[in-house]
Design a protein around this motif. Structure first.
Motif, PDB file in Angstrom:
ATOM      1  N   ILE A   1     -50.162  30.342 -26.587  1.00  0.00           N
ATOM      2  CA  ILE A   1     -50.805  29.216 -25.888  1.00  0.00           C
ATOM      3  C   ILE A   1     -52.293  29.464 -25.721  1.00  0.00           C
ATOM      4  CG2 ILE A   1     -51.004  28.130 -23.608  1.00  0.00           C
ATOM      5  CD1 ILE A   1     -47.965  28.244 -23.432  1.00  0.00           C
ATOM      6  N   PHE A   2     -52.638  30.677 -25.352  1.00  0.00           N
ATOM      7  CA  PHE A   2     -54.040  31.011 -25.120  1.00  0.00           C
ATOM      8  C   PHE A   2     -54.852  30.920 -26.418  1.00  0.00           C
ATOM      9  CE2 PHE A   2     -57.583  34.003 -24.603  1.00  0.00           C
ATOM     10  CZ  PHE A   2     -58.126  33.550 -23.415  1.00  0.00           C
ATOM     11  N   THR A   3     -54.336  31.539 -27.483  1.00  0.00           N
ATOM     12  CA  THR A   3     -55.068  31.566 -28.757  1.00  0.00           C
ATOM     13  C   THR A   3     -55.212  30.172 -29.349  1.00  0.00           C
ATOM     14  OG1 THR A   3     -54.294  33.813 -29.213  1.00  0.00           O
ATOM     15  CG2 THR A   3     -55.092  32.531 -31.083  1.00  0.00           C
ATOM     16  N   GLN A   4     -54.114  29.433 -29.406  1.00  0.00           N
ATOM     17  CA  GLN A   4     -54.169  28.086 -29.948  1.00  0.00           C
ATOM     18  C   GLN A   4     -55.052  27.191 -29.085  1.00  0.00           C
ATOM     19  OE1 GLN A   4     -50.122  26.740 -30.369  1.00  0.00           O
ATOM     20  NE2 GLN A   4     -49.738  28.002 -32.185  1.00  0.00           N
ATOM     21  N   GLY A   5     -54.998  27.412 -27.788  1.00  0.00           N
ATOM     22  CA  GLY A   5     -55.809  26.615 -26.877  1.00  0.00           C
ATOM     23  C   GLY A   5     -57.292  26.827 -27.094  1.00  0.00           C
ATOM     24  N   LEU A   6     -57.702  28.087 -27.286  1.00  0.00           N
ATOM     25  CA  LEU A   6     -59.113  28.364 -27.540  1.00  0.00           C
ATOM     26  C   LEU A   6     -59.568  27.721 -28.842  1.00  0.00           C
ATOM     27  CD1 LEU A   6     -59.909  32.039 -26.493  1.00  0.00           C
ATOM     28  CD2 LEU A   6     -60.108  29.944 -25.180  1.00  0.00           C
ATOM     29  N   GLU A   7     -58.724  27.795 -29.860  1.00  0.00           N
ATOM     30  CA  GLU A   7     -59.067  27.180 -31.142  1.00  0.00           C
ATOM     31  C   GLU A   7     -59.301  25.678 -30.965  1.00  0.00           C
ATOM     32  OE1 GLU A   7     -59.397  28.479 -34.201  1.00  0.00           O
ATOM     33  OE2 GLU A   7     -58.935  30.556 -33.688  1.00  0.00           O
ATOM     34  N   GLU A   8     -58.405  25.038 -30.267  1.00  0.00           N
ATOM     35  CA  GLU A   8     -58.507  23.590 -30.088  1.00  0.00           C
ATOM     36  C   GLU A   8     -59.647  23.215 -29.146  1.00  0.00           C
ATOM     37  OE1 GLU A   8     -54.711  22.362 -28.718  1.00  0.00           O
ATOM     38  OE2 GLU A   8     -53.658  22.998 -30.544  1.00  0.00           O
ATOM     39  N   ALA A   9     -59.833  24.013 -28.100  1.00  0.00           N
ATOM     40  CA  ALA A   9     -60.832  23.658 -27.088  1.00  0.00           C
ATOM     41  C   ALA A   9     -62.248  23.906 -27.543  1.00  0.00           C
ATOM     42  CB  ALA A   9     -60.552  24.438 -25.794  1.00  0.00           C
TER      43      ALA A   9
END
Length: 378
Positions: free
Chosen positions: A101-109
């Motif tokens: 969640i954290f890694t994908q979230g940073l990519e998207e954000a």
């Protein structure tokens, strides 16, 4: 003056006038609450400040694509949710899901439309310290821990157990603070320089950030930089909370910083993280850079050192004040001028009595000595 310049000054003043929101590090020790609840309160307070004080200004002054509104506010809300969801899954015993969640979230954000990494030009001085253990150190002893000794790597704010990283400081002073203020003569130091430009994620205290953009960023880009800082400030909040109990085996204050380190490990474009010390009283320093850096290994071996980090840095032979006095201790001690010249703007206050010129302290002395030692590649 352009509209963007005027808007930058308006936002900057509101940030300065609400210093309590941006005050770091936050001290969880004074809270009796549940850590995720404590962090949620910090994030909610920041989100409310942005919504009440800044959002209308940004909506009015910035023509976003398709006349979208609340663009920056929505990014902040999204990042807050990513951070809190990461904590929830970690507390539920699902660290893999939390990291996902954290890694994908940073990519998207971030990566789609905000450049949140910064570049350090080659030739910057860093310092690395190591406590004396009764032996003479070699240069490799002041680099990251050997792969064959990875079992010695414990958990810390930016340290994953068993995973070597190179930890550096802007100054010998911050290295001393990070070791808990031991006898300074018992610390060995090396000076390191990066041989090429390096990319880092930069976590800055707000005063340092504002000073940086005033001094280093062209006026036409200051507005972009302050928006970038405001967008990822939730990550700064979550990464700079003081540890409530240093004796505990599990320290929830380390969850987000370690996730951020893991993100850097998996990203070939980013070399490390710059972050403030939670042990330094930054108000006692004048023009003394005292941030920490972590550069995780990018290769994996049975033993030895990371080829990537060896290619990035060169360093001096290590020394200590005690060793230098054994080798060079004239009857009349020389005057040490850091870098060959006085730097009277650099001052430090440690005892609570008065400010001292940094170049007259042991920190300035060891940095002067290291500044005259040759750099070599491992």
């Amino acid at each position: 003056m352009t509209n963007y310049e005027k808007t930058f000054k308006e936002i900057k003043k509101l940030v300065e006038d609400n210093a309590n929101i941006f005050n770091l590090p936050n001290n969880y020790k004074n809270s009796n609450g549940y850590f995720p609840g404590f962090l949620k309160e910090l994030l909610d307070n920041y989100e409310k400040f942005f919504k009440d004080k800044l959002n209308a200004i940004i909506n009015e002054k910035i023509p976003f694509l398709d006349n979208q509104k609340d663009v920056i506010l929505n990014k902040i809300k999204k990042l807050n949710k990513i951070i809190l969801d990461t904590l929830d899954f970690y507390y539920a015993g699902k660290p893999f899901k939390a990291n996902q969640i954290f890694t994908q979230g940073l990519e998207e954000a971030f990566l789609k439309d905000i450049q949140y990494e910064t570049e350090i030009p080659k030739g910057k001085n860093f310092y690395r310290a190591r406590p004396d253990n009764g032996k003479f150190f070699e240069s490799k002893d002041l680099f990251h821990i050997d792969f064959k000794l990875r079992t010695l790597v414990s958990t810390n704010r930016y340290s994953i157990p068993g995973f070597p990283s190179l930890y550096l400081g802007d100054s010998s002073y911050v290295c001393w603070e990070e070791f808990g203020k031991p006898k300074f003569r018992n610390l060995w130091f090396s000076r390191l320089q990066n041989k090429e430009n390096i990319k880092i994620i930069e976590i800055l205290l707000v005063d340092d950030f504002l000073q940086k953009i005033e001094q280093e960023i062209d006026k036409g880009f200051k507005f972009t930089y302050i928006l970038r800082y405001l967008v990822y400030f939730p990550l700064t909040l979550a990464s700079t909370i003081k540890v409530k109990n240093s004796e505990d085996n599990f320290k929830p204050e380390y969850i987000i910083p370690q996730m951020l380190l893991e993100y850097v490990i998996g990203n070939p474009e980013i070399d490390g993280i710059k972050f403030p010390s939670t042990k330094v009283n930054y108000s006692s320093l004048t023009k003394i850079d005292s941030y920490n850096y972590v550069f995780p290994v990018k290769t994996n071996k049975k033993e030895g050192l990371c080829d990537r980090l060896k290619s990035l840095f060169e360093l001096t032979h290590p020394t200590s004040l005690e060793m230098e006095e054994l080798l060079n201790n004239p009857a009349h001690a020389p005057t040490y001028l850091y870098g060959g010249q006085l730097e009277p703007e650099k001052k430090i206050e440690i005892t609570g009595e008065k400010e001292l010129y940094y170049y007259n302290t042991s920190f300035g002395k060891i940095e002067y000595i290291l500044g005259n030692k040759k750099l070599k590649v491992l």
